[in-house]
Design a protein around this motif. Sequence first.
Motif, PDB file in Angstrom:
ATOM      1  N   LEU A  79     -45.742  23.665  41.352  1.00  0.00           N
ATOM      2  CA  LEU A  79     -46.364  22.484  40.751  1.00  0.00           C
ATOM      3  C   LEU A  79     -45.346  21.577  40.040  1.00  0.00           C
ATOM      4  CD1 LEU A  79     -49.718  23.966  39.374  1.00  0.00           C
ATOM      5  CD2 LEU A  79     -49.249  22.841  41.560  1.00  0.00           C
ATOM      6  N   PRO A  80     -44.373  22.101  39.295  1.00  0.00           N
ATOM      7  CA  PRO A  80     -43.369  21.220  38.680  1.00  0.00           C
ATOM      8  C   PRO A  80     -42.548  20.453  39.715  1.00  0.00           C
ATOM      9  CG  PRO A  80     -43.368  23.339  37.582  1.00  0.00           C
ATOM     10  CD  PRO A  80     -44.201  23.489  38.809  1.00  0.00           C
ATOM     11  N   GLU A  81     -42.178  21.110  40.806  1.00  0.00           N
ATOM     12  CA  GLU A  81     -41.423  20.410  41.848  1.00  0.00           C
ATOM     13  C   GLU A  81     -42.287  19.350  42.511  1.00  0.00           C
ATOM     14  OE1 GLU A  81     -39.633  23.095  44.616  1.00  0.00           O
ATOM     15  OE2 GLU A  81     -37.960  23.547  43.266  1.00  0.00           O
ATOM     16  N   ARG A  82     -43.552  19.669  42.737  1.00  0.00           N
ATOM     17  CA  ARG A  82     -44.452  18.684  43.351  1.00  0.00           C
ATOM     18  C   ARG A  82     -44.590  17.455  42.452  1.00  0.00           C
ATOM     19  NH1 ARG A  82     -50.066  21.102  44.671  1.00  0.00           N
ATOM     20  NH2 ARG A  82     -48.747  22.175  46.187  1.00  0.00           N
ATOM     21  N   ARG A  83     -44.731  17.693  41.164  1.00  0.00           N
ATOM     22  CA  ARG A  83     -44.872  16.570  40.237  1.00  0.00           C
ATOM     23  C   ARG A  83     -43.612  15.704  40.241  1.00  0.00           C
ATOM     24  NH1 ARG A  83     -46.494  17.554  33.984  1.00  0.00           N
ATOM     25  NH2 ARG A  83     -44.709  18.978  34.129  1.00  0.00           N
ATOM     26  N   TYR A  84     -42.448  16.358  40.237  1.00  0.00           N
ATOM     27  CA  TYR A  84     -41.179  15.604  40.259  1.00  0.00           C
ATOM     28  C   TYR A  84     -41.071  14.767  41.542  1.00  0.00           C
ATOM     29  CZ  TYR A  84     -36.245  14.624  40.983  1.00  0.00           C
ATOM     30  OH  TYR A  84     -35.049  13.994  41.270  1.00  0.00           O
ATOM     31  N   LEU A  85     -41.372  15.364  42.682  1.00  0.00           N
ATOM     32  CA  LEU A  85     -41.243  14.659  43.968  1.00  0.00           C
ATOM     33  C   LEU A  85     -42.232  13.487  44.047  1.00  0.00           C
ATOM     34  CD1 LEU A  85     -40.878  17.841  46.175  1.00  0.00           C
ATOM     35  CD2 LEU A  85     -39.084  16.129  45.757  1.00  0.00           C
ATOM     36  N   GLU A  86     -43.435  13.699  43.562  1.00  0.00           N
ATOM     37  CA  GLU A  86     -44.430  12.615  43.563  1.00  0.00           C
ATOM     38  C   GLU A  86     -44.003  11.476  42.627  1.00  0.00           C
ATOM     39  OE1 GLU A  86     -48.476  15.237  44.528  1.00  0.00           O
ATOM     40  OE2 GLU A  86     -47.943  14.733  42.475  1.00  0.00           O
ATOM     41  N   GLU A  87     -43.396  11.835  41.507  1.00  0.00           N
ATOM     42  CA  GLU A  87     -42.909  10.804  40.579  1.00  0.00           C
ATOM     43  C   GLU A  87     -41.756  10.004  41.182  1.00  0.00           C
ATOM     44  OE1 GLU A  87     -42.018  13.012  37.053  1.00  0.00           O
ATOM     45  OE2 GLU A  87     -44.097  13.024  36.333  1.00  0.00           O
ATOM     46  N   ARG A  88     -40.867  10.693  41.931  1.00  0.00           N
ATOM     47  CA  ARG A  88     -39.779   9.978  42.592  1.00  0.00           C
ATOM     48  C   ARG A  88     -40.333   9.000  43.632  1.00  0.00           C
ATOM     49  NH1 ARG A  88     -36.338   8.589  40.248  1.00  0.00           N
ATOM     50  NH2 ARG A  88     -35.265   7.993  42.176  1.00  0.00           N
TER      51      ARG A  88
ATOM     52  N   SER B  79     -43.890  29.289  43.395  1.00  0.00           N
ATOM     53  CA  SER B  79     -45.267  28.815  43.275  1.00  0.00           C
ATOM     54  C   SER B  79     -45.702  28.867  41.822  1.00  0.00           C
ATOM     55  CB  SER B  79     -46.209  29.665  44.142  1.00  0.00           C
ATOM     56  OG  SER B  79     -46.203  31.007  43.709  1.00  0.00           O
ATOM     57  N   GLY B  80     -46.811  28.197  41.555  1.00  0.00           N
ATOM     58  CA  GLY B  80     -47.385  28.264  40.218  1.00  0.00           C
ATOM     59  C   GLY B  80     -47.038  27.085  39.331  1.00  0.00           C
ATOM     60  N   PRO B  81     -47.563  27.093  38.102  1.00  0.00           N
ATOM     61  CA  PRO B  81     -47.426  25.960  37.193  1.00  0.00           C
ATOM     62  C   PRO B  81     -46.098  25.878  36.456  1.00  0.00           C
ATOM     63  CG  PRO B  81     -48.735  27.663  36.155  1.00  0.00           C
ATOM     64  CD  PRO B  81     -48.449  28.136  37.551  1.00  0.00           C
ATOM     65  N   GLU B  82     -45.325  26.973  36.428  1.00  0.00           N
ATOM     66  CA  GLU B  82     -44.067  26.988  35.683  1.00  0.00           C
ATOM     67  C   GLU B  82     -42.883  26.948  36.636  1.00  0.00           C
ATOM     68  OE1 GLU B  82     -44.062  26.777  32.451  1.00  0.00           O
ATOM     69  OE2 GLU B  82     -46.226  26.996  32.229  1.00  0.00           O
ATOM     70  N   LEU B  83     -41.864  26.181  36.275  1.00  0.00           N
ATOM     71  CA  LEU B  83     -40.655  26.131  37.092  1.00  0.00           C
ATOM     72  C   LEU B  83     -39.774  27.340  36.843  1.00  0.00           C
ATOM     73  CD1 LEU B  83     -38.867  24.425  39.041  1.00  0.00           C
ATOM     74  CD2 LEU B  83     -37.735  23.519  36.999  1.00  0.00           C
ATOM     75  N   LEU B  84     -39.733  27.797  35.581  1.00  0.00           N
ATOM     76  CA  LEU B  84     -38.819  28.864  35.176  1.00  0.00           C
ATOM     77  C   LEU B  84     -39.593  30.086  34.701  1.00  0.00           C
ATOM     78  CD1 LEU B  84     -36.477  26.603  33.040  1.00  0.00           C
ATOM     79  CD2 LEU B  84     -36.016  27.382  35.356  1.00  0.00           C
ATOM     80  N   ARG B  85     -39.060  31.276  35.009  1.00  0.00           N
ATOM     81  CA  ARG B  85     -39.601  32.527  34.501  1.00  0.00           C
ATOM     82  C   ARG B  85     -38.443  33.309  33.922  1.00  0.00           C
ATOM     83  NH1 ARG B  85     -43.157  33.413  39.915  1.00  0.00           N
ATOM     84  NH2 ARG B  85     -44.543  31.653  39.574  1.00  0.00           N
ATOM     85  N   ALA B  86     -38.210  33.080  32.640  1.00  0.00           N
ATOM     86  CA  ALA B  86     -37.031  33.632  31.976  1.00  0.00           C
ATOM     87  C   ALA B  86     -37.005  35.149  32.001  1.00  0.00           C
ATOM     88  CB  ALA B  86     -36.965  33.126  30.539  1.00  0.00           C
ATOM     89  N   ASP B  87     -38.184  35.790  32.060  1.00  0.00           N
ATOM     90  CA  ASP B  87     -38.195  37.260  32.087  1.00  0.00           C
ATOM     91  C   ASP B  87     -37.535  37.790  33.351  1.00  0.00           C
ATOM     92  OD1 ASP B  87     -40.260  36.145  33.576  1.00  0.00           O
ATOM     93  OD2 ASP B  87     -41.661  37.787  33.211  1.00  0.00           O
TER      94      ASP B  87
END
Length: 410
Positions: free
Chosen positions: A396-405, A200-208
């Motif tokens: 949110l990043p996955e949602r944006r990608y899926l909507e763009e597809r 969940s959330g606005p970032e796809l990756l959490r490097a920490d």
Amino acid sequence: MREVETLLRELAPQVLGALVRRYEQFDTCEDAVQEALLDASVQWPEQGLPDNPRAWLTTVAARRVIDHIRSEHARRRREESVAVSVPADAFLIAPPGEERAADSDDTLTLLFLCCHPSLSAPSQLALTLRAVGGLTTAQIASAFLVPEATMAQRISRAKQRIKASGLEFRMPPQDERAERLRVVLHVLYLIFNEGYAATSGPELLRADLTAEAIRLARAVRRLLPDDGEVAGLLALMLLTEARRPARTDLDGRLIPLAEQDRSLWSRPLIEEGVELVSKALATSPVGPYQLQAAIAAVHDEAPAADETDWPQILALYDVLLGIEDNPMARLNHAVAVAMVRGPRAGLALLDELAADERVAGHHRPVAVRAHLLELAGDAAGAVAAYREAARLTTSLPERRYLEERAAALA
């Protein structure tokens, strides 16, 4: 400052293990270690590292534990017995090079305690990151996008559960260790996955989180160097982490595996991961983490997406399903089948998977269906599935990608 932070995280489980073994009060010792870590993070960057950092932390934390014991009048008798049992030099910092040897099992014992089956999965994750990882409650809350107060309650409940259950700080019996280790590895796997594909959330990756999972996996491997599944999990993490630089663009948009710039992948991580899994498969009984790492290695070693050895990946998934049949493995197996035998064959397997309640309402099977429908030339079906998957995901990043597809095909 970064060097101090890294050192503190390495020392945290060693110090906590030593204190819990001595005082048998996990919650009190854990709080004391966190306070000592905070003191060190403030003092060491300004005053320099002490000659013996581990002994410094142990001394400071032990004094906090003793202060706590002395403040509880109802436990005066316990305080007296503890004071008598502690060696006279317990609070003295040993000269450089003369520190007592740490019990090599303490970190692993601590992991077994934090991942005890009596704790819920969220509690296991949070307690592992705090007690073994040395992260503060605020850092853990930020990583999982929940209020700090919520995470503090979760950690507090976990410690209360340990106290109420009377769990001892010791290695589990020999006949329980394999199953308990499986839980530990699963917790580390979940920590890594949350960092690599945030739910969940606005970032796809959490490097920490991915960095912490890899650090903890390395620590377990140092303690269990001959365990094939420990090596397999570490290899899987390294081979997956190697792709992270190419997984998003400058705007944070998700880039699927087939479209990533492979020149950005980390070759040192890939080489280390391949070496680890190759040795594990050759010397240990085959397990699910080794097979997943082998699949990741096939992907990572392909010069380009269209040169991926999908028949080999399919064969590895066939073996994996024979060992551990779970919905996500079956989902990835369906993709491999589609790449080898055609998208319609993969879609037929997805129809079978749809009846599995464990993935009901999850966006990933729907997203895979959309991709296979697109490959099969069913644009309308793919658009509908992409939109449905976008509705289901909380990332949110996955949602944006899926909507763009969906928009590109509409």
